[in-house]
Design an enzyme around this catalytic site. Structure first.
Site, PDB file in Angstrom:
ATOM      1  N   ASN A   9       1.086  -1.699  -0.068  1.00 16.76           N
ATOM      2  CA  ASN A   9      -0.084  -0.334   0.207  1.00 16.76           C
ATOM      3  C   ASN A   9       0.926   0.829   0.213  1.00 16.76           C
ATOM      4  O   ASN A   9       1.372   1.475   0.791  1.00 16.76           O
ATOM      5  CB  ASN A   9      -0.977  -0.335   1.432  1.00 16.76           C
ATOM      6  CG  ASN A   9      -1.579   0.947   1.740  1.00 16.76           C
ATOM      7  OD1 ASN A   9      -2.049   2.176   0.368  1.00 16.76           O
ATOM      8  ND2 ASN A   9      -2.744   1.209   2.478  1.00 16.76           N
ATOM      9  N   GLU A  97      -6.719   5.168   8.042  1.00 19.50           N
ATOM     10  CA  GLU A  97      -5.985   5.935   8.036  1.00 19.50           C
ATOM     11  C   GLU A  97      -7.670   6.780   7.029  1.00 19.50           C
ATOM     12  O   GLU A  97      -8.223   8.393   6.615  1.00 19.50           O
ATOM     13  CB  GLU A  97      -5.316   6.385   6.277  1.00 19.50           C
ATOM     14  CG  GLU A  97      -3.473   6.490   7.285  1.00 19.50           C
ATOM     15  CD  GLU A  97      -2.431   5.840   6.428  1.00 19.50           C
ATOM     16  OE1 GLU A  97      -2.863   5.419   5.908  1.00 19.50           O
ATOM     17  OE2 GLU A  97      -1.194   5.438   7.203  1.00 19.50           O
ATOM     18  N   GLU A 167      -4.823  -4.667  10.298  1.00 14.57           N
ATOM     19  CA  GLU A 167      -3.552  -3.600  10.509  1.00 14.57           C
ATOM     20  C   GLU A 167      -4.154  -2.864  12.766  1.00 14.57           C
ATOM     21  O   GLU A 167      -5.019  -1.685  12.195  1.00 14.57           O
ATOM     22  CB  GLU A 167      -3.877  -2.820   9.628  1.00 14.57           C
ATOM     23  CG  GLU A 167      -3.513  -2.992   8.554  1.00 14.57           C
ATOM     24  CD  GLU A 167      -2.826  -1.940   7.518  1.00 14.57           C
ATOM     25  OE1 GLU A 167      -2.447  -2.854   6.653  1.00 14.57           O
ATOM     26  OE2 GLU A 167      -3.618  -1.308   7.294  1.00 14.57           O
ATOM     27  N   GLY A 173       3.184   2.598  10.402  1.00 12.30           N
ATOM     28  CA  GLY A 173       3.789   3.844  10.653  1.00 12.30           C
ATOM     29  C   GLY A 173       4.819   3.955  11.772  1.00 12.30           C
ATOM     30  O   GLY A 173       5.252   4.801  11.807  1.00 12.30           O
ATOM     31  N   SER A 213       3.933  -1.706  10.465  1.00  9.47           N
ATOM     32  CA  SER A 213       5.373  -1.694  10.282  1.00  9.47           C
ATOM     33  C   SER A 213       5.786  -2.933   9.948  1.00  9.47           C
ATOM     34  O   SER A 213       6.887  -3.554  10.716  1.00  9.47           O
ATOM     35  CB  SER A 213       5.724  -1.341  11.764  1.00  9.47           C
ATOM     36  OG  SER A 213       5.658  -0.218  12.189  1.00  9.47           O
TER      37      SER A 213
END
Ligand code: 13P
Length: 255
Positions: A9, A97, A167, A173, A213
């Site tokens: 992604n 997000e 996730e 991140g 991560s």
């Protein structure tokens, strides 16, 4: 569907030229990859060109999001038909997000899931808990709510085409990865929800990717767990070398 899957992604990274360079370089490296499915989700502007470059390779393309309407006055949105026209096989829906930065609700995501199935696109549904939900031991409840809402009324046939990505929001991140035990536990829960709603076969066949991560240095211990069927990779998918190393770890694990 391949036994294991490694998906990239790219989020809002790479212009058309950078995307094309990556696609050309990766396609040379993966000539010997036989068992691992590889999916790339570039920005929309790169999809047309990347489809041309990757058409004779094992790589599938995915949109990063999609609107649930067919067409109309929805400035800046993209439709299922548009993703189909550049040969996307998948579409990522409900990424954290989108949920938390762009305030997409479970209801909105549900409409997108239904539109994806109706349009022949395979959803990669992202689910995951926030840090406060994990700390207050509400992880299972959050995952169940996201799962139940997305798949309400979805037939077995449609469900069998989709991928779920776990996730945890706190691991995206941040450099913080869920431990293999934490990820495996969440994946097992998703499999159990599938067994309860559908049946054991669909639960066993379901591909559940871990994202948050994932790097070459932690991919091995994660892929060795029973319920992780691959990865949805953000940061480490932006360089061909690190993305390929993760593919290689999964491919070697399978052979
Ligand atoms: P990172 O790998 O950068 O943590 O991103 C994960 C992700 O959000 C993939 O969809």
């Amino acid at each position: 569907m391949s036994e294991k899957i490694v998906a990239a992604n790219w989020k809002m990274n790479k212009d058309v030229v950078e995307s094309a360079e990556f696609a050309k370089e990766l396609s040379k490296k993966i000539l010997n990859v036989k068992k691992t499915g590889v999916i790339l989700s570039p920005p929309y502007t790169s999809l047309f060109n990347m489809n041309e470059i990757l058409k004779d390779t094992i790589v599938s393309l995915s949109g990063q999001n999609m609107h649930f309407e067919d067409a109309g006055a929805f400035t800046a949105e993209i439709s299922a038909k548009m993703l189909n026209s550049v040969n996307c096989e998948y579409v990522i829906l409900g990424h954290s997000e989108r949920r938390h930065v762009f305030n997409e609700s479970d209801e909105t995501i549900k409409k997108k899931i239904d539109k994806a199935f109706a349009s022949g696109l395979k959803p990669i549904l992202c689910v995951g808990e926030k840090l406060e939900e994990r700390k207050s031991e509400n992880t299972a409840q959050r995952l169940e709510t996201q799962y139940t809402s997305a798949f309400e009324g979805v037939s077995e046939e449609d469900f069998s085409k989709c991928i779920i990505a776990y996730e945890p929001v706190w691991a995206i991140g941040t450099g913080e990865t869920a431990t293999p035990e934490q990820a495996d536990e969440a994946h097992l829960l998703i499999r159990k929800l599938t067994e309860e709603k559908y049946d054991k076969e669909l639960a066993n066949d379901l591909k559940i990717l871990y994202g948050g991560s994932v790097k070459p240095h932690n991919a091995q211990e994660l892929i060795e767990t029973e319920n992780i069927d691959g990865f949805l990779v953000g940061g480490a998918s932006l360089q061909v070398q690190s993305f390929y190393e993760i593919i290689e770890i999964v491919e070697n694990y399978l052979t």
